[in-house]
Design a protein around this motif. Structure first.
Motif, PDB file in Angstrom:
ATOM      1  N   VAL A 176      41.382  34.145  36.051  1.00 29.20           N
ATOM      2  CA  VAL A 176      40.046  33.815  36.559  1.00 29.20           C
ATOM      3  C   VAL A 176      39.292  35.089  36.945  1.00 29.20           C
ATOM      4  O   VAL A 176      38.101  35.235  36.654  1.00 29.20           O
ATOM      5  CB  VAL A 176      40.151  32.852  37.752  1.00 29.20           C
ATOM      6  CG1 VAL A 176      38.784  32.618  38.392  1.00 29.20           C
ATOM      7  CG2 VAL A 176      40.769  31.523  37.314  1.00 29.20           C
ATOM      8  N   ALA A 177      39.994  36.017  37.595  1.00 28.39           N
ATOM      9  CA  ALA A 177      39.350  37.266  38.019  1.00 28.39           C
ATOM     10  C   ALA A 177      38.821  38.047  36.815  1.00 28.39           C
ATOM     11  O   ALA A 177      37.708  38.596  36.853  1.00 28.39           O
ATOM     12  CB  ALA A 177      40.336  38.117  38.818  1.00 28.39           C
ATOM     13  N   VAL A 178      39.598  38.098  35.740  1.00 26.00           N
ATOM     14  CA  VAL A 178      39.156  38.810  34.544  1.00 26.00           C
ATOM     15  C   VAL A 178      37.955  38.105  33.918  1.00 26.00           C
ATOM     16  O   VAL A 178      36.989  38.750  33.482  1.00 26.00           O
ATOM     17  CB  VAL A 178      40.312  38.933  33.534  1.00 26.00           C
ATOM     18  CG1 VAL A 178      39.805  39.424  32.180  1.00 26.00           C
ATOM     19  CG2 VAL A 178      41.378  39.870  34.071  1.00 26.00           C
ATOM     20  N   ALA A 179      37.991  36.771  33.877  1.00 27.32           N
ATOM     21  CA  ALA A 179      36.870  36.025  33.308  1.00 27.32           C
ATOM     22  C   ALA A 179      35.596  36.251  34.111  1.00 27.32           C
ATOM     23  O   ALA A 179      34.506  36.422  33.545  1.00 27.32           O
ATOM     24  CB  ALA A 179      37.209  34.538  33.251  1.00 27.32           C
ATOM     25  N   VAL A 180      35.716  36.266  35.439  1.00 30.05           N
ATOM     26  CA  VAL A 180      34.550  36.502  36.292  1.00 30.05           C
ATOM     27  C   VAL A 180      34.022  37.923  36.088  1.00 30.05           C
ATOM     28  O   VAL A 180      32.805  38.148  36.006  1.00 30.05           O
ATOM     29  CB  VAL A 180      34.909  36.251  37.773  1.00 30.05           C
ATOM     30  CG1 VAL A 180      33.806  36.741  38.694  1.00 30.05           C
ATOM     31  CG2 VAL A 180      35.183  34.768  38.004  1.00 30.05           C
ATOM     32  N   ALA A 181      34.932  38.890  35.986  1.00 32.39           N
ATOM     33  CA  ALA A 181      34.510  40.277  35.752  1.00 32.39           C
ATOM     34  C   ALA A 181      33.780  40.394  34.424  1.00 32.39           C
ATOM     35  O   ALA A 181      32.739  41.072  34.322  1.00 32.39           O
ATOM     36  CB  ALA A 181      35.722  41.203  35.790  1.00 32.39           C
ATOM     37  N   ARG A 182      34.299  39.751  33.393  1.00 33.33           N
ATOM     38  CA  ARG A 182      33.636  39.785  32.087  1.00 33.33           C
ATOM     39  C   ARG A 182      32.239  39.167  32.174  1.00 33.33           C
ATOM     40  O   ARG A 182      31.266  39.689  31.607  1.00 33.33           O
ATOM     41  CB  ARG A 182      34.468  39.014  31.059  1.00 33.33           C
ATOM     42  CG  ARG A 182      35.533  39.837  30.390  1.00 33.33           C
ATOM     43  CD  ARG A 182      35.931  39.223  29.045  1.00 33.33           C
ATOM     44  NE  ARG A 182      36.559  40.247  28.222  1.00 33.33           N
ATOM     45  CZ  ARG A 182      37.857  40.472  28.161  1.00 33.33           C
ATOM     46  NH1 ARG A 182      38.689  39.733  28.871  1.00 33.33           N
ATOM     47  NH2 ARG A 182      38.335  41.432  27.399  1.00 33.33           N
ATOM     48  N   LEU A 183      32.148  38.055  32.848  1.00 26.52           N
ATOM     49  CA  LEU A 183      30.853  37.378  32.985  1.00 26.52           C
ATOM     50  C   LEU A 183      29.853  38.282  33.693  1.00 26.52           C
ATOM     51  O   LEU A 183      28.683  38.379  33.287  1.00 26.52           O
ATOM     52  CB  LEU A 183      31.037  36.068  33.755  1.00 26.52           C
ATOM     53  CG  LEU A 183      29.789  35.190  33.907  1.00 26.52           C
ATOM     54  CD1 LEU A 183      29.279  34.749  32.545  1.00 26.52           C
ATOM     55  CD2 LEU A 183      30.114  33.973  34.779  1.00 26.52           C
ATOM     56  N   ALA A 184      30.292  38.965  34.738  1.00 27.16           N
ATOM     57  CA  ALA A 184      29.396  39.835  35.497  1.00 27.16           C
ATOM     58  C   ALA A 184      28.981  41.070  34.704  1.00 27.16           C
ATOM     59  O   ALA A 184      27.834  41.517  34.788  1.00 27.16           O
ATOM     60  CB  ALA A 184      30.058  40.240  36.811  1.00 27.16           C
ATOM     61  N   ILE A 185      29.915  41.633  33.932  1.00 28.98           N
ATOM     62  CA  ILE A 185      29.646  42.899  33.238  1.00 28.98           C
ATOM     63  C   ILE A 185      29.005  42.684  31.876  1.00 28.98           C
ATOM     64  O   ILE A 185      28.040  43.365  31.508  1.00 28.98           O
ATOM     65  CB  ILE A 185      30.947  43.702  33.086  1.00 28.98           C
ATOM     66  CG1 ILE A 185      31.543  44.031  34.451  1.00 28.98           C
ATOM     67  CG2 ILE A 185      30.692  44.997  32.301  1.00 28.98           C
ATOM     68  CD1 ILE A 185      32.954  44.580  34.380  1.00 28.98           C
ATOM     69  N   PHE A 186      29.536  41.704  31.116  1.00 27.48           N
ATOM     70  CA  PHE A 186      29.120  41.548  29.731  1.00 27.48           C
ATOM     71  C   PHE A 186      28.299  40.289  29.469  1.00 27.48           C
ATOM     72  O   PHE A 186      27.809  40.097  28.359  1.00 27.48           O
ATOM     73  CB  PHE A 186      30.343  41.536  28.810  1.00 27.48           C
ATOM     74  CG  PHE A 186      31.224  42.741  28.965  1.00 27.48           C
ATOM     75  CD1 PHE A 186      30.791  43.998  28.570  1.00 27.48           C
ATOM     76  CD2 PHE A 186      32.492  42.627  29.509  1.00 27.48           C
ATOM     77  CE1 PHE A 186      31.598  45.111  28.704  1.00 27.48           C
ATOM     78  CE2 PHE A 186      33.313  43.732  29.640  1.00 27.48           C
ATOM     79  CZ  PHE A 186      32.858  44.978  29.250  1.00 27.48           C
ATOM     80  N   GLY A 187      28.194  39.406  30.466  1.00 26.69           N
ATOM     81  CA  GLY A 187      27.390  38.209  30.283  1.00 26.69           C
ATOM     82  C   GLY A 187      28.112  37.052  29.642  1.00 26.69           C
ATOM     83  O   GLY A 187      27.510  36.017  29.356  1.00 26.69           O
TER      84      GLY A 187
END
Length: 509
Positions: free
Chosen positions: A228-239
């Protein structure tokens, strides 16, 4: 069946000495075939290596030094692990990745052997360990330079630690593996939950054990929150929460089903087909079987993989080995021998058929890099499908025709080898060089667009209006199965229809 058999002094060998010998046997069973296949790699490993190199130079998380930050590495964070070793270039990062993968898998295989030792008191349990040295996928991918060796090590620890009494430690390792490889999430959750039925260490100091629901909740959190943390980071950084590769390579259900079935037949799970023995297994080994089944279903749903040697199932293969030891411990010796023979036959078929070719991949790629480095000198923007080795051959900006590192191309229709590249893209990106792979056994035709190329997107680019006039061939690599053609925009009226001599032939003169 006895779980956690106590070990005392037997025949002059203490319990600690015996454990060291067992761990050493497990480590060597992983290390020796990995060394034999140490030449294996894939083009994508050098994509990550280029990101790591740019991080090492202080240029940021970029595939192209002057390009945007892009999500071109599925295991988010892996390039940062390699960055301290990458100042010398992508090849230095690749060498570090290969060493880290081999080291991680070798050590984890030692722990896996200890877990096999604890599976029961029956000597036949150790027969399952033979699945490790016979496995070309485990050996090759541990040294491929991808994250797979480390993920396989985490997969081994995820199932070995609960067997040794560390259920939460296993859940944490499963969670780390799923953070690096998203398709492992179902496997991680099932392993973490099933491990609550494994033997547990006594609570120190007389403290009362935590309730079962609290242990299960903690295990699920350890297994799921990293993902989940990686998915949230991706969403924040790459959209987007999913890796860019998921957009570039849309899953194909039929291909995924065929891929999963082939992996099942050739990577060891045939040793587990013992329905009669399943009923005699304790809850934890049955949980291992469920986790393995769930992972193969997840791989099928993900559409399988285009890379060789069953990459996507490799992290679950340590679980197959441990589950096979448990099954052997409750099944008849004759039936166990037959199942293991079938499983080993599938593995050895791959090892003999594919292993020698796999071991030459790295040297062949390095030869292509050296042969075509000169032909690429001075190019500013190079378009190609296989951009990994190109990143080691040139510092030019690379246009990734597969879209693995390029969000705009990833969103185009088609699979990652069949992207429908628009005619205006090459001019819009100011491409001054193309690198295309000829189909197997094909020679460069005259004019060059009449040649048959290996992948759909390369055929499409070659057939673009005006491509034959805009680009002229300047070199062809000399490796027979890697016949890459370098095409440059002519300067001073070069004959676009004239095929160049092979780069390999030029070098040998």
């Amino acid at each position: 069946m006895s779980i956690g058999v106590p070990r005392g002094r037997t025949g002059g060998v203490t319990g600690r000495e015996r454990s060291l010998l067992v761990a050493l046997a497990g480590a060597l069973s992983a290390l020796i075939p990995a060394l034999a296949l140490s030449g294996f790699t894939v083009d994508d490993a050098l994509i990550t290596a280029r990101y790591a190199h740019h991080l090492a130079l202080g240029l940021g998380y970029r595939f192209n030094a002057a390009g945007p930050v892009t999500d071109g590495v599925t295991p988010l964070g892996w390039a940062f692990v390699l960055a301290p070793f990458a100042a010398g270039g992508p090849l230095a990062a690749l060498a570090a990745a290969k060493a880290l993968g081999a080291l991680a898998w070798t050590l984890a295989a030692g722990v896996l052997a200890l877990a096999i030792d604890r599976a029961s008191a029956r000597p036949i349990r150790f027969a399952a360990l033979a699945l490790v040295p016979a496995s070309a996928p485990l050996a090759a991918w541990s040294v491929a330079g991808m994250e797979t060796g480390v993920v396989a090590a985490l997969g081994a620890l995820a199932v070995a630690l609960p067997t040794l009494g560390g259920a939460l430690g296993g859940a944490a390792c499963a969670g780390a593996a799923a953070a690096l490889r998203p398709e492992l999430l179902p496997f991680a959750l099932v392993v973490a939950l099933a491990a609550q039925a494994a033997p547990r260490r006594d609570a120190g100091g007389g403290a009362p054990p935590r309730p079962a629901w609290a242990r299960a909740l903690a295990a699920l959190a350890l297994a799921g929150l990293p993902f989940v943390a990686v998915a949230v980071a991706r969403l924040a950084i790459f959209g987007r929460a999913a890796p860019l590769a998921a957009l570039a390579k849309a899953p194909d259900a039929a291909l995924g089903a065929r891929y999963a079935l082939a992996c099942f037949l050739l990577t060891g799970p045939l040793a587990l087909i013992a329905p009669g023995a399943w009923r005699a297994l304790p809850a934890w080994p049955r949980g291992l079987l469920a986790a393995i089944a769930v992972h193969f279903l997840a791989v099928a749903a993900a559409g399988g993989d285009w890379m060789p040697l069953s990459r996507l199932v490799v992290p679950a293969l340590p679980a197959v080995v441990l589950a096979a030891a448990h099954v052997a411990s409750v099944a008849g010796a004759r039936a166990t021998a037959l199942r293991l023979a079938l499983a080993l036959a599938g593995e050895l078929f791959v090892m003999v058929r594919v292993g020698p070719t796999a071991a030459r991949v790295g040297s062949d790629r390095l030869r292509v890099v050296e042969e075509l480095r000169g032909a690429l000198a001075g190019a500013e923007v190079v378009a190609a499908l296989d951009v990994g080795w190109l990143g080691a051959a040139t510092g030019a900006t690379l246009v990734d025709l597969a879209g693995v590192t390029d969000p705009a191309i990833a969103a185009l229709p088609g699979g990652h080898t069949t992207k429908r590249i628009p005619g205006a893209l090459l001019d819009a990106r100011r491409v001054d060089a193309l690198v295309l792979l000829l189909a197997g056994g094909e020679a460069l035709a005259s004019p060059w667009p009449a040649s048959r190329f290996a992948r759909g997107v390369e055929q499409r680019v070659a057939r673009l209006p005006g491509a034959g006039d805009a680009f002229a061939p300047v070199a062809v690599s000399g490796v027979p199965h890697l016949r890459y053609v370098v095409l440059r925009r002519p300067a001073g009226g070069a004959d676009a229809g004239q095929a160049p001599p092979d780069a390999g032939a030029q070098r040998d003169r």
